[in-house]
Design a protein around this motif. Structure first.
Motif, PDB file in Angstrom:
ATOM      1  N   ALA A 466       0.818  -1.217   0.000  1.00 40.13           N
ATOM      2  CA  ALA A 466       0.000   0.000   0.000  1.00 40.13           C
ATOM      3  C   ALA A 466       0.847   1.259   0.000  1.00 40.13           C
ATOM      4  O   ALA A 466       0.348   2.349  -0.324  1.00 40.13           O
ATOM      5  CB  ALA A 466      -0.941   0.005   1.203  1.00 40.13           C
ATOM      6  N   GLY A 467       2.129   1.121   0.345  1.00 44.66           N
ATOM      7  CA  GLY A 467       3.023   2.269   0.262  1.00 44.66           C
ATOM      8  C   GLY A 467       3.112   2.826  -1.145  1.00 44.66           C
ATOM      9  O   GLY A 467       3.427   4.013  -1.335  1.00 44.66           O
ATOM     10  N   LYS A 468       2.823   1.992  -2.138  1.00 40.60           N
ATOM     11  CA  LYS A 468       2.818   2.476  -3.522  1.00 40.60           C
ATOM     12  C   LYS A 468       1.756   3.556  -3.722  1.00 40.60           C
ATOM     13  O   LYS A 468       1.944   4.477  -4.526  1.00 40.60           O
ATOM     14  CB  LYS A 468       2.581   1.309  -4.479  1.00 40.60           C
ATOM     15  N   ASP A 469       0.649   3.459  -2.992  1.00 39.32           N
ATOM     16  CA  ASP A 469      -0.392   4.478  -3.110  1.00 39.32           C
ATOM     17  C   ASP A 469       0.128   5.828  -2.618  1.00 39.32           C
ATOM     18  O   ASP A 469      -0.221   6.875  -3.169  1.00 39.32           O
ATOM     19  CB  ASP A 469      -1.639   4.082  -2.316  1.00 39.32           C
ATOM     20  N   PHE A 470       0.941   5.791  -1.557  1.00 37.83           N
ATOM     21  CA  PHE A 470       1.521   7.047  -1.091  1.00 37.83           C
ATOM     22  C   PHE A 470       2.438   7.622  -2.158  1.00 37.83           C
ATOM     23  O   PHE A 470       2.413   8.830  -2.430  1.00 37.83           O
ATOM     24  CB  PHE A 470       2.294   6.864   0.219  1.00 37.83           C
ATOM     25  N   PHE A 471       3.271   6.791  -2.756  1.00 38.96           N
ATOM     26  CA  PHE A 471       4.149   7.279  -3.821  1.00 38.96           C
ATOM     27  C   PHE A 471       3.333   7.954  -4.920  1.00 38.96           C
ATOM     28  O   PHE A 471       3.693   9.021  -5.431  1.00 38.96           O
ATOM     29  CB  PHE A 471       4.961   6.127  -4.417  1.00 38.96           C
ATOM     30  N   ALA A 472       2.221   7.340  -5.285  1.00 37.17           N
ATOM     31  CA  ALA A 472       1.382   7.921  -6.338  1.00 37.17           C
ATOM     32  C   ALA A 472       0.865   9.301  -5.935  1.00 37.17           C
ATOM     33  O   ALA A 472       0.740  10.204  -6.766  1.00 37.17           O
ATOM     34  CB  ALA A 472       0.226   6.984  -6.664  1.00 37.17           C
ATOM     35  N   SER A 473       0.576   9.470  -4.635  1.00 36.92           N
ATOM     36  CA  SER A 473       0.014  10.745  -4.175  1.00 36.92           C
ATOM     37  C   SER A 473       1.006  11.895  -4.246  1.00 36.92           C
ATOM     38  O   SER A 473       0.609  13.053  -4.257  1.00 36.92           O
ATOM     39  CB  SER A 473      -0.491  10.593  -2.732  1.00 36.92           C
ATOM     40  N   THR A 474       2.306  11.592  -4.307  1.00 32.45           N
ATOM     41  CA  THR A 474       3.300  12.670  -4.341  1.00 32.45           C
ATOM     42  C   THR A 474       3.357  13.363  -5.691  1.00 32.45           C
ATOM     43  O   THR A 474       3.759  14.517  -5.782  1.00 32.45           O
ATOM     44  CB  THR A 474       4.703  12.135  -4.009  1.00 32.45           C
ATOM     45  N   GLY A 475       3.026  12.639  -6.746  1.00 27.36           N
ATOM     46  CA  GLY A 475       3.081  13.219  -8.077  1.00 27.36           C
ATOM     47  C   GLY A 475       4.471  13.311  -8.667  1.00 27.36           C
ATOM     48  O   GLY A 475       4.634  13.785  -9.799  1.00 27.36           O
ATOM     49  N   VAL A 476       5.496  12.849  -7.921  1.00 25.03           N
ATOM     50  CA  VAL A 476       6.865  12.982  -8.433  1.00 25.03           C
ATOM     51  C   VAL A 476       7.550  11.629  -8.585  1.00 25.03           C
ATOM     52  O   VAL A 476       8.746  11.575  -8.881  1.00 25.03           O
ATOM     53  CB  VAL A 476       7.706  13.892  -7.519  1.00 25.03           C
ATOM     54  N   VAL A 477       6.823  10.531  -8.372  1.00 25.33           N
ATOM     55  CA  VAL A 477       7.402   9.194  -8.457  1.00 25.33           C
ATOM     56  C   VAL A 477       6.957   8.508  -9.736  1.00 25.33           C
ATOM     57  O   VAL A 477       5.773   8.548 -10.099  1.00 25.33           O
ATOM     58  CB  VAL A 477       7.004   8.345  -7.228  1.00 25.33           C
ATOM     59  N   ASP A 478       7.908   7.874 -10.416  1.00 29.34           N
ATOM     60  CA  ASP A 478       7.619   7.077 -11.600  1.00 29.34           C
ATOM     61  C   ASP A 478       7.023   5.753 -11.136  1.00 29.34           C
ATOM     62  O   ASP A 478       7.737   4.881 -10.625  1.00 29.34           O
ATOM     63  CB  ASP A 478       8.912   6.845 -12.389  1.00 29.34           C
ATOM     64  N   MET A 479       5.735   5.595 -11.289  1.00 31.44           N
ATOM     65  CA  MET A 479       5.044   4.430 -10.759  1.00 31.44           C
ATOM     66  C   MET A 479       5.362   3.142 -11.517  1.00 31.44           C
ATOM     67  O   MET A 479       4.937   2.058 -11.111  1.00 31.44           O
ATOM     68  CB  MET A 479       3.536   4.682 -10.748  1.00 31.44           C
ATOM     69  N   GLU A 480       6.122   3.237 -12.584  1.00 36.22           N
ATOM     70  CA  GLU A 480       6.574   2.045 -13.305  1.00 36.22           C
ATOM     71  C   GLU A 480       7.915   1.558 -12.789  1.00 36.22           C
ATOM     72  O   GLU A 480       8.451   0.557 -13.281  1.00 36.22           O
ATOM     73  CB  GLU A 480       6.688   2.354 -14.808  1.00 36.22           C
ATOM     74  N   LYS A 481       8.476   2.250 -11.785  1.00 36.33           N
ATOM     75  CA  LYS A 481       9.820   1.921 -11.293  1.00 36.33           C
ATOM     76  C   LYS A 481       9.837   1.957  -9.764  1.00 36.33           C
ATOM     77  O   LYS A 481      10.365   2.885  -9.155  1.00 36.33           O
ATOM     78  CB  LYS A 481      10.854   2.887 -11.862  1.00 36.33           C
ATOM     79  N   ILE A 482       9.244   0.939  -9.142  1.00 33.02           N
ATOM     80  CA  ILE A 482       9.176   0.891  -7.684  1.00 33.02           C
ATOM     81  C   ILE A 482       9.703  -0.463  -7.204  1.00 33.02           C
ATOM     82  O   ILE A 482       9.245  -1.513  -7.646  1.00 33.02           O
ATOM     83  CB  ILE A 482       7.740   1.109  -7.177  1.00 33.02           C
ATOM     84  N   GLY A 483      10.662  -0.418  -6.288  1.00 31.93           N
ATOM     85  CA  GLY A 483      11.247  -1.629  -5.731  1.00 31.93           C
ATOM     86  C   GLY A 483      11.005  -1.726  -4.243  1.00 31.93           C
ATOM     87  O   GLY A 483      10.409  -0.838  -3.622  1.00 31.93           O
ATOM     88  N   ILE A 484      11.488  -2.808  -3.645  1.00 34.20           N
ATOM     89  CA  ILE A 484      11.385  -3.010  -2.205  1.00 34.20           C
ATOM     90  C   ILE A 484      12.738  -3.471  -1.693  1.00 34.20           C
ATOM     91  O   ILE A 484      13.441  -4.240  -2.356  1.00 34.20           O
ATOM     92  CB  ILE A 484      10.265  -4.018  -1.849  1.00 34.20           C
ATOM     93  N   ILE A 485      13.111  -2.996  -0.495  1.00 36.21           N
ATOM     94  CA  ILE A 485      14.420  -3.282   0.068  1.00 36.21           C
ATOM     95  C   ILE A 485      14.285  -3.405   1.581  1.00 36.21           C
ATOM     96  O   ILE A 485      13.453  -2.717   2.189  1.00 36.21           O
ATOM     97  CB  ILE A 485      15.432  -2.161  -0.311  1.00 36.21           C
ATOM     98  N   GLY A 486      15.076  -4.285   2.188  1.00 36.79           N
ATOM     99  CA  GLY A 486      15.024  -4.413   3.637  1.00 36.79           C
ATOM    100  C   GLY A 486      16.101  -5.333   4.149  1.00 36.79           C
ATOM    101  O   GLY A 486      16.656  -6.150   3.404  1.00 36.79           O
ATOM    102  N   GLY A 487      16.417  -5.194   5.447  1.00 36.13           N
ATOM    103  CA  GLY A 487      17.427  -6.016   6.083  1.00 36.13           C
ATOM    104  C   GLY A 487      16.839  -6.827   7.222  1.00 36.13           C
ATOM    105  O   GLY A 487      15.912  -6.393   7.907  1.00 36.13           O
ATOM    106  N   SER A 488      17.373  -8.042   7.414  1.00 35.13           N
ATOM    107  CA  SER A 488      16.941  -8.935   8.486  1.00 35.13           C
ATOM    108  C   SER A 488      15.455  -9.281   8.271  1.00 35.13           C
ATOM    109  O   SER A 488      15.105  -9.854   7.256  1.00 35.13           O
ATOM    110  CB  SER A 488      17.192  -8.292   9.850  1.00 35.13           C
TER     111      SER A 488
END
Length: 644
Positions: A466-488
């Motif tokens: 659902a964090g992708k929806d926040f990215f969409a709300s900013t208007g400055v994120v390329d919604m075709e280029k979204i990744g996920i990253i994390g440790g442990s």
């Protein structure tokens, strides 16, 4: 809050310019970010003229001494292989205690350093986990933790300072841990011990152990779920102060009268009380509050009853305090999400504030870095999810940028407004980052913290998607280029996303992440025995019927679902997430014909301790993202800053 999110998005859009007016931002290399200095510690010398700190300015942590009057810094250890961490000066001389492990194996040794610079191992033996616990109130002895008697349990030992110069210093066991109860506090007269079960458990216990009588009493009888964390005993040995969420959603500071059993709430707010302690003679009480992913420190003068008004420090907030024995000086650690922490000393009498460290690489202009912004967004079921958003300065409506959902470790961790070199490096190079605090994260109340119990890889994963929806709300994120990253645990969430939501993200970066819960929970290090029950309560017991669900949520057994490029980083000495897990997940994903980049560090455990490894690993993460998310050929970095 939905309105606030819209207003936040509108404010971003209002500040956007056309592509032709993209702000000019200097690019910095990962090596330049690691020429920033990480510092920690801050123990006062007995005469209060110096501080003992830890710094990685040589590329690995060593112990330093800082003159408070002049700011002059002297290196006291010269390790080139392992990170050395100074714990404290001796109570009445300039000897000091330091500790380290070997290659990230988490079997810590405790050493002392003489005033002549000669080190001595106070905890000889291999494959033993030791730790400095503190000094006795009479300053004649030191407390140590060790699992040398039984690898499962940490006992408490006492070592007389007078014996430390002997060829073989002798320590005496003063608390034998036979049932997984850990010592949280010891009374000044050494009679009473506050014991707890693992604090990660939803339903914790706290006991009072009377060393004179040998009796152990449950002092946490309660209804519902509650956690307990002893903080300190009063100087007169009559009261125990502890943090708890008994009968409340947030953790507060409480006081228990040891004679009557009467409990009194001392300090409560709408956030978790993180820690509390009294200064040497109880003149000051320090309380740390986890306020919306940021530590807020309050100091109360108990003689006047007034809160001490600490000075405002531009560009940062006070995250921790250590008050000197004379109660005249305070070491302040000041942090910000855009630059590494610094150490200050404050004089309560003169109100003078002195900065002792300058940790930002002078080659980096702080104006090119980005402060994290606390935001909230709605998840799939309407639950409000807190997060920290980092937006590249070059991001505009006409110059949209790729983005990453970043997931913290844990389970039960929290993304906080702390400096993180990987965040700043990627944001500096044009990647927006949303560091999510999915359900199950700490810091937002007991109810929120336990929403993911035995539901991992499901609703908490949907919070990340659902964090992708926040990215969409900013208007400055390329919604075709979204990744996920994390440790442990965040690495687990990365693999869960690629496995169970294979179309949600375009790439994944797994840093030291769990992929097989059955193996991980069965191979818990022996010294985690006291936490085993808590982990099983939250995740499930792999020796019971829970094993079916643990199998189903383990990405390793579903690698055929992975279709997006993957990067995996792993420490060969990791005792929490064994290398075999990463070996197997890489093999399984590669069998799908999916691009996988796998980087193993032979001299690391669960996370990076050595700058050279972090530089290599994080640099390769950017190369991977540039290739598979941005769709650009990686460019070899020089040591000079460029312009994006």
């Amino acid at each position: 809050m939905k309105l606030l999110t819209k207003l936040f998005a509108l404010s971003i859009l209002a500040s956007c310019t056309s592509k032709e007016e993209v702000p000019e931002v200097k690019n910095y290399t990962i090596a330049q970010f690691y020429e920033n200095v990480s510092i920690g510690g801050g123990s006062f010398s007995p005469d209060e003229s110096k501080l003992l700190i830890n710094s990685n300015e040589t590329g690995i942590f060593n112990v330093y001494e800082v003159d408070i009057a002049t700011g002059e810094k002297v290196q006291l250890t010269n390790s080139t292989e392992e990170s050395y961490f100074g714990q404290t000066y001796f109570p009445n001389d300039d000897r000091f205690i330091f500790s380290f492990d070997e290659g990230g194996n988490e079997n810590y040794k405790v050493f002392m350093m003489s005033t002549e610079g000669q080190s001595k191992d106070l905890t000889p033996g291999d494959s033993i986990r030791n730790g400095f616990w503190g000094w006795s109130r009479d300053e004649q002895s030191m407390y140590l933790t060790s699992n040398k008697r039984d690898p499962r349990y940490m006992d408490i030992y006492e070592m007389q300072i007078s014996s430390m110069d002997d060829e073989m210093p002798v320590s005496e066991i003063i608390y034998q841990n036979n049932d997984g109860l850990d010592v949280g506090a010891i009374s000044p007269n050494e009679r009473f011990y506050a014991l707890t079960e693992a604090i990660t458990s939803a339903d914790g216990k706290m006991y009072l152990y009377d060393r004179e009588s040998g009796e152990k009493t449950d002092i946490s009888v309660h209804e519902g779920d509650a956690t307990y964390n002893p903080q300190f005993f009063s100087l007169d040995n009559s009261s125990l102060y502890y943090t708890t969420d008994e009968g409340a959603d947030f953790v507060y500071l409480a006081k228990r009268d040891l004679e009557t059993g009467e409990v009194e709430t001392i300090f409560a707010t709408d956030w978790d009380v993180w820690y509390a302690y009294d200064s040497w003679n109880e003149k000051y009480r320090v309380i740390g509050i986890n306020e919306d992913a940021k530590t807020v420190v309050k100091i109360f003068n108990q003689e006047s009853g007034e809160e001490v008004q600490l000075p405002e420090i531009e560009g940062g907030s006070i995250s921790s305090v250590n008050i000197s024995k004379s109660e005249m000086l305070a070491r302040l650690t000041v942090s910000t999400s855009a630059s590494p922490s610094n150490i200050y000393v404050y004089n309560f009498e003169t109100e003078e504030l002195k900065k002792l460290t300058n940790t930002l690489n002078p080659e980096i202009d702080v104006n090119d870095l980005v402060e994290g912004q606390v935001v909230r967004y709605k998840s799939f079921d309407g639950l409000e999810i807190p997060a920290i958003y980092y937006q590249p300065k070059q991001a505009t409506k006409g110059n949209k940028v790729p983005a990453l959902v970043r997931v913290h470790g844990g389970p039960g961790g929290q993304s906080r407004l702390n400096y993180d070199p990987l965040n700043q490096y990627l944001v500096n190079h044009g990647y927006a980052i949303l560091a999510v605090n999915n359900r199950g994260s700490s810091g937002y109340g007991k109810k929120f913290n336990h929403l993911d119990d035995k539901n991992h890889g499901d609703k908490d994963l949907k919070d990340c998607v659902a964090g992708k929806d926040f990215f969409a709300s900013t208007g400055v994120v390329d919604m075709e280029k979204i990744g996920i990253i994390g440790g442990s645990y965040g690495g687990y969430m990365t693999m869960a996303a690629l496995t169970f939501e294979p179309e949600a993200f375009d790439v994944g970066v797994n840093i030291f992440g769990v992929t097989n819960w059955l193996r991980t929970l069965k191979s818990i290090p022996p010294y985690w025995e006291s936490f085993r029950k808590a982990l099983y309560d939250e995740l499930g017991d792999p020796t019971t019927a829970d094993s079916v669900r643990l199998y189903e949520i383990s990405p390793l057994f579903h690698t055929q679902n992975v279709t997006k490029p993957l990067m995996v980083l792993q420490g060969a000495n990791d005792v929490r997430v064994l290398q075999v897990e990463s070996d197997e997940i890489v093999e399984g994903v590669r069998a799908n014909g999916v691009p996988v980049e796998y980087v193993i560090f032979d001299d690391e455990g669960h996370g990076f301790r050595k700058n050279e490894n972090a530089i290599e690993g994080y640099g390769q993460i950017k190369d991977f993202l540039d290739k598979f998310l941005k769709g650009e050929a990686p460019v070899e970095e020089s040591s000079e800053a460029g312009t994006l």
